[in-house]
Motif scaffolding. Structure first.
Motif, PDB file in Angstrom:
ATOM      1  N   ASN A 173      44.456  49.361  48.356  1.00  0.00           N
ATOM      2  CA  ASN A 173      45.562  48.503  47.690  1.00  0.00           C
ATOM      3  C   ASN A 173      44.928  47.526  46.892  1.00  0.00           C
ATOM      4  OD1 ASN A 173      48.206  47.850  46.998  1.00  0.00           O
ATOM      5  ND2 ASN A 173      48.078  46.103  48.578  1.00  0.00           N
ATOM      6  N   PHE A 174      44.200  47.847  45.739  1.00  0.00           N
ATOM      7  CA  PHE A 174      43.226  47.235  45.113  1.00  0.00           C
ATOM      8  C   PHE A 174      43.703  46.124  44.186  1.00  0.00           C
ATOM      9  CE2 PHE A 174      41.478  46.174  40.919  1.00  0.00           C
ATOM     10  CZ  PHE A 174      40.195  45.520  41.193  1.00  0.00           C
ATOM     11  N   GLN A 175      43.786  44.966  44.361  1.00  0.00           N
ATOM     12  CA  GLN A 175      44.162  43.864  43.447  1.00  0.00           C
ATOM     13  C   GLN A 175      43.156  43.130  42.536  1.00  0.00           C
ATOM     14  OE1 GLN A 175      47.612  43.109  43.661  1.00  0.00           O
ATOM     15  NE2 GLN A 175      47.720  44.912  45.077  1.00  0.00           N
ATOM     16  N   PRO A 176      43.532  43.137  41.253  1.00  0.00           N
ATOM     17  CA  PRO A 176      42.532  42.747  40.464  1.00  0.00           C
ATOM     18  C   PRO A 176      42.291  41.293  40.200  1.00  0.00           C
ATOM     19  CG  PRO A 176      44.346  43.211  39.140  1.00  0.00           C
ATOM     20  CD  PRO A 176      44.828  43.763  40.742  1.00  0.00           C
ATOM     21  N   LYS A 232      49.437  40.913  40.274  1.00  0.00           N
ATOM     22  CA  LYS A 232      49.976  41.739  41.321  1.00  0.00           C
ATOM     23  C   LYS A 232      50.074  42.959  40.918  1.00  0.00           C
ATOM     24  CE  LYS A 232      52.620  42.050  45.713  1.00  0.00           C
ATOM     25  NZ  LYS A 232      52.563  43.480  45.547  1.00  0.00           N
ATOM     26  N   VAL A 233      49.343  43.954  41.710  1.00  0.00           N
ATOM     27  CA  VAL A 233      49.662  45.431  41.215  1.00  0.00           C
ATOM     28  C   VAL A 233      50.533  46.188  42.402  1.00  0.00           C
ATOM     29  CG1 VAL A 233      48.164  47.601  40.878  1.00  0.00           C
ATOM     30  CG2 VAL A 233      47.296  45.553  39.904  1.00  0.00           C
ATOM     31  N   GLU A 266      37.081  48.358  36.131  1.00  0.00           N
ATOM     32  CA  GLU A 266      35.749  48.484  36.607  1.00  0.00           C
ATOM     33  C   GLU A 266      36.141  49.074  38.058  1.00  0.00           C
ATOM     34  OE1 GLU A 266      32.777  45.331  38.471  1.00  0.00           O
ATOM     35  OE2 GLU A 266      33.920  44.570  37.040  1.00  0.00           O
ATOM     36  N   ALA A 267      37.149  48.587  38.799  1.00  0.00           N
ATOM     37  CA  ALA A 267      37.658  49.110  40.118  1.00  0.00           C
ATOM     38  C   ALA A 267      37.698  50.668  40.076  1.00  0.00           C
ATOM     39  CB  ALA A 267      38.971  48.585  40.555  1.00  0.00           C
ATOM     40  N   LEU A 268      38.541  51.290  38.820  1.00  0.00           N
ATOM     41  CA  LEU A 268      38.611  52.551  38.830  1.00  0.00           C
ATOM     42  C   LEU A 268      37.407  53.393  38.562  1.00  0.00           C
ATOM     43  CD1 LEU A 268      40.357  55.012  38.010  1.00  0.00           C
ATOM     44  CD2 LEU A 268      40.074  54.405  35.686  1.00  0.00           C
TER      45      LEU A 268
END
Length: 335
Positions: A63-66, A71-72, A255-257
């Motif tokens: 549940n990645f949040q940048p 908020k995603v 970057e998280a992708l």
């Protein structure tokens, strides 16, 4: 007396925290030293069932949040077409979809930008007819494929034309079934030839004694147009709401992708369970699909040359496919 002062300070500190929380905002120091208040925003990332959704595995699992007061929310959709209306209305802010569709949604609005390529071509011609040795051998065949007006349709028509065949006269293109159904038709012997992506190719070859891959469009496209890698198939596109209002959050998400794709390729067993949990595909299929589905991260800057060439190919074939014109430099997001 000192105890009373300490108590008052503690109450003041708690009050500040409460006010900060209720405000839902952050203060950012500008270049002029002025405090600029930024309200929290919510963005929605759309992930699709099927191979393109594999790239987002770790994003979903964590549940990645940048950060950056952004908020995603993640939603799972059945196909890119389901997202178009949501993108236009502002309900979706980041999405995985075919490269040409991303270009079209930039040139015609709502100005989504290419943040990265998350998948390279993984389409193949599969057939039970072992006499097919080259593309001209498809003459007179019925070819099952998905999505009239989508990337497989445009790509196949281009390759047929380049090999001396008229797609409207020399072959019959059958769009009556989706990829899972086409795979079942091939396995049951009710369809002879299909133009289909992984992991369905693997599914057909595993369960059929006669069907096999006969032609590789990735290699054929490289032969015709040159280049160093398979054509860009899946784009990760982001909305003006994200790249204009929260460029830092956009960069963090991209970057998280990249990390998500790397982790997924290195941990197929764990990744396949997450994929199943989110209804993207079954864990059994996902584990086999991860290594062969063309999942790869290429930044917008690195992908620019291959994306432009692929879009030019589609523009020459059918201008509608990319929105009438090639997108300008603004299409490619830069951090």
């Amino acid at each position: 007396m000192s105890r009373k002062i300490f108590k008052n300070h503690r109450l003041l500190f708690i009050l500040v925290i409460i006010l900060f929380t209720l405000s839902g905002s952050i203060n950012i120091l500008t270049a002029n030293g002025v405090q600029e208040k930024k309200e929290e925003i919510e963005i929605t990332v759309a992930v699709f069932k099927g191979p393109s959704g594999i790239a987002a595995t770790k994003l979903l699992g964590d549940n990645f949040q940048p950060g950056f007061n952004t908020k995603v929310n993640y939603i799972i959709l059945g196909s890119p077409m389901e997202a178009v209306a949501k993108m236009t209305s502002g309900e979706v802010d980041a999405v995985f979809l075919p490269v040409n569709m991303a270009a079209k949604l930039y040139t015609k609005g709502p100005r989504f930008k290419l943040a990265a390529v998350s998948g390279l071509g993984s389409l193949y011609m599969v057939s039970t007819d072992n006499s097919i040795k080259n593309w001209f051998d498809l003459r007179g065949k019925t070819i099952y494929l998905t999505g009239k007006g989508a990337t497989p349709d445009y790509l196949l028509r281009y390759l047929l034309l380049e090999n001396g065949l008229n797609p409207a006269e020399d072959v019959k293109l059958d769009f009556s079934a989706q990829a899972p159904q086409i795979a079942q038709l091939m396995i049951a012997g009710r369809a002879e030839t299909s133009f289909i992506p992984q992991p369905f190719v693997l599914q057909i070859e595993t369960n059929s004694n006669v069907a096999k891959t006969v032609l590789d469009p990735q290699k054929e496209l490289l032969r015709i147009r040159g280049g160093k890698q398979a054509f860009p198939f899946t784009a990760f596109a982001i909305s003006p709401k994200l790249y204009e209002n929260r460029p830092e959050a956009a960069a963090s998400l991209i970057e998280a992708l990249e990390k998500s794709i790397t982790w997924t390729l290195e941990n197929p067993k764990e990744a396949s369970q997450i994929i199943e949990n989110y209804g993207i595909m079954s864990a059994v299929i996902a584990k086999k699909a991860i290594p062969v589905s063309g999942i790869e991260f290429v930044s917008a800057a690195e992908a620019k040359e291959s994306v432009e060439d692929f879009l030019k190919m589609m523009l020459d074939l059918d201008p509608v496919s990319v929105g009438g014109n090639l997108p300008d430099e603004g299409f490619y997001f830069s951090k």
